[in-house]
Design an enzyme around this catalytic site. Structure first.
Site, short mmCIF file in Angstrom:
data_model
loop_
_atom_site.label_atom_id
_atom_site.label_comp_id
_atom_site.label_asym_id
_atom_site.label_seq_id
_atom_site.Cartn_x
_atom_site.Cartn_y
_atom_site.Cartn_z
CD GLU A 88 2.30 -2.42 2.16
OE1 GLU A 88 3.46 -2.49 1.70
OE2 GLU A 88 1.79 -1.33 2.53
CG HIS A 91 0.94 1.62 -1.56
ND1 HIS A 91 2.04 1.67 -0.73
CD2 HIS A 91 1.06 2.68 -2.40
CE1 HIS A 91 2.79 2.71 -1.05
NE2 HIS A 91 2.23 3.34 -2.06
CG HIS A 153 8.61 5.12 0.16
ND1 HIS A 153 9.13 4.72 -1.05
CD2 HIS A 153 7.39 4.51 0.26
CE1 HIS A 153 8.28 3.90 -1.65
NE2 HIS A 153 7.22 3.78 -0.89
CG HIS A 264 5.11 20.45 9.76
ND1 HIS A 264 5.71 20.43 8.52
CD2 HIS A 264 3.78 20.23 9.52
CE1 HIS A 264 4.81 20.20 7.59
NE2 HIS A 264 3.63 20.09 8.16
CG HIS A 322 -2.20 18.71 5.47
ND1 HIS A 322 -2.27 20.06 5.24
CD2 HIS A 322 -1.05 18.52 6.19
CE1 HIS A 322 -1.25 20.67 5.78
NE2 HIS A 322 -0.48 19.76 6.36
#
Length: 359
Positions: A88, A91, A153, A264, A322
């Site tokens: 985290e 990032h 986000h 989706h 992906h």
């Protein structure tokens, strides 16, 4: 020292030319940097490290991950998992670096904003969006992975990427001496539909991820052995979910997650048909063929990766691929739109293009 003329304004020396070159380099670096931040963010979610640090912007009140004893003293209800905390924080460090890059672009380009054609507005928009992204990053933690915030986000990260791309292209135009005054083709309804469906599909992908619905449907093209199983669409797309619970691993029941996954899949089908129609409609324009071919090719690859993710139970490396494919699709469509709008030849040529391009 030679004189250079840029958009009717005399510029002396090499300083301004060097500055434009620096801005081009920084904007290109921003494209690569933003793509990396997006992928690292997805990796953070996939290893369940989104709440690796229970506070923001520090981690257990510090700018580096503390030891277990200090972490316990700060947040006794959130035991330290060192690996997740470091994921985290890495990032956050990278995202902070991206913010500094945006500020550097703004400062470096401030002296050129008086010249016609300089994309000062795009630079300011980039600063605003990156600040909003920082806020969404904070809300992601403080609201405990609330799906609405997590999805926004992700979309915000893609917006930053698009602004970097647009800024780089506008800077290239500025450096070439094009004031941007020549008429440019407007987007036709088919282009608008492609953009809208891609945006919707990206939002659906974020919603799938944030609600942990990636493998809600086992098998393809059926869902859990059925073409149309019992699904809870109202709960799956209930956008006013309660704020407060910890959304790590999701809160929705199986029928709601199946609805999200099926939504989706339907979105992917509609997007694919639209991209094929777009390629068929404008294929005769030679300068658009590489981008239209790229759109169709990347879409086919994305479809294959999506199916493989379901069949292989969402392995980390495949889920990252992906996401990378989604980023590539956004970049390719942005470049296709840019080349569609750019004028070729004189004004009369543009007018003729508009006549046959209207749909």
């Amino acid at each position: 020292m030679r004189n250079e003329t840029m958009h009717g304004v005399s510029l002396r020396g090499r300083d301004n030319a060097s500055r434009v070159g620096l801005l081009l380099t920084l904007s290109l670096l921003g494209i690569l940097f933003t793509s990396t931040v997006i992928l690292v963010g997805v990796w953070t979610r996939l290893v369940d490290a989104g709440l690796g640090c229970p506070d923001w912007p520090g981690c257990y009140g510090r700018l580096v991950v503390p030891d277990a004893e200090r972490a316990m003293a700060h947040s006794p209800d959130a035991p330290l998992e060192s690996f997740k905390a470091w994921v985290e924080m890495i990032h956050r460090y990278i995202a902070s670096g991206l913010g500094l890059l945006v500020i550097a672009l703004l400062v470096a380009g401030a002296g050129l904003r008086k010249y016609q054609g300089y994309p000062w507005g795009v630079s300011l928009a980039l600063l605003v969006v990156i600040l909003l992204q920082g806020a969404f990053g904070a809300f992601t933690v403080t609201l405990k992975l609330w799906p609405q915030v997590v999805t926004m986000h992700l979309l915000g990260g893609l917006a930053v990427l698009l602004l970097f791309v647009w800024l780089h292209l506008r800077l290239r135009r500025f450096a070439s001496g094009d004031t941007g005054e020549r008429p440019r083709r407007r987007l036709t309804p088919l282009w608008g539909l492609a953009i809208l469906l891609l945006l919707l599909q990206l939002a659906l992908g974020g919603w799938v991820s944030s609600n942990y619905a990636g493998i809600a449907c086992q098998g393809f093209p059926t869902c859990n052995g059925q073409w149309w199983p019992e699904m809870d669409w109202s709960e799956g797309f209930h956008l006013t979910q309660t704020v407060g619970p910890n959304y790590l691993h999701g809160q929705l029941h199986a029928d709601a997650r199946m609805a999200i996954q099926q939504g989706h899949r339907i979105g992917a089908l509609l997007l694919g048909l639209t991209l094929l129609a777009l390629a068929a409609r404008y294929w005769r324009e030679a300068r658009l063929r590489p981008w239209l071919g790229g759109l169709v090719g990347i879409y086919v690859l994305q479809l294959g990766l999506g199916v493989a993710n379901v069949l292989m139970w969402l392995p980390l490396w495949l889920a990252l691929l992906h996401t990378a494919g989604a980023v590539a699709l956004v970049l390719c469509l942005a470049l296709a739109v840019w080349h569609w709008r750019e004028p070729v030849g004189d004004v009369n040529t543009i007018r003729q293009d508009k006549e046959w391009a209207h749909v």
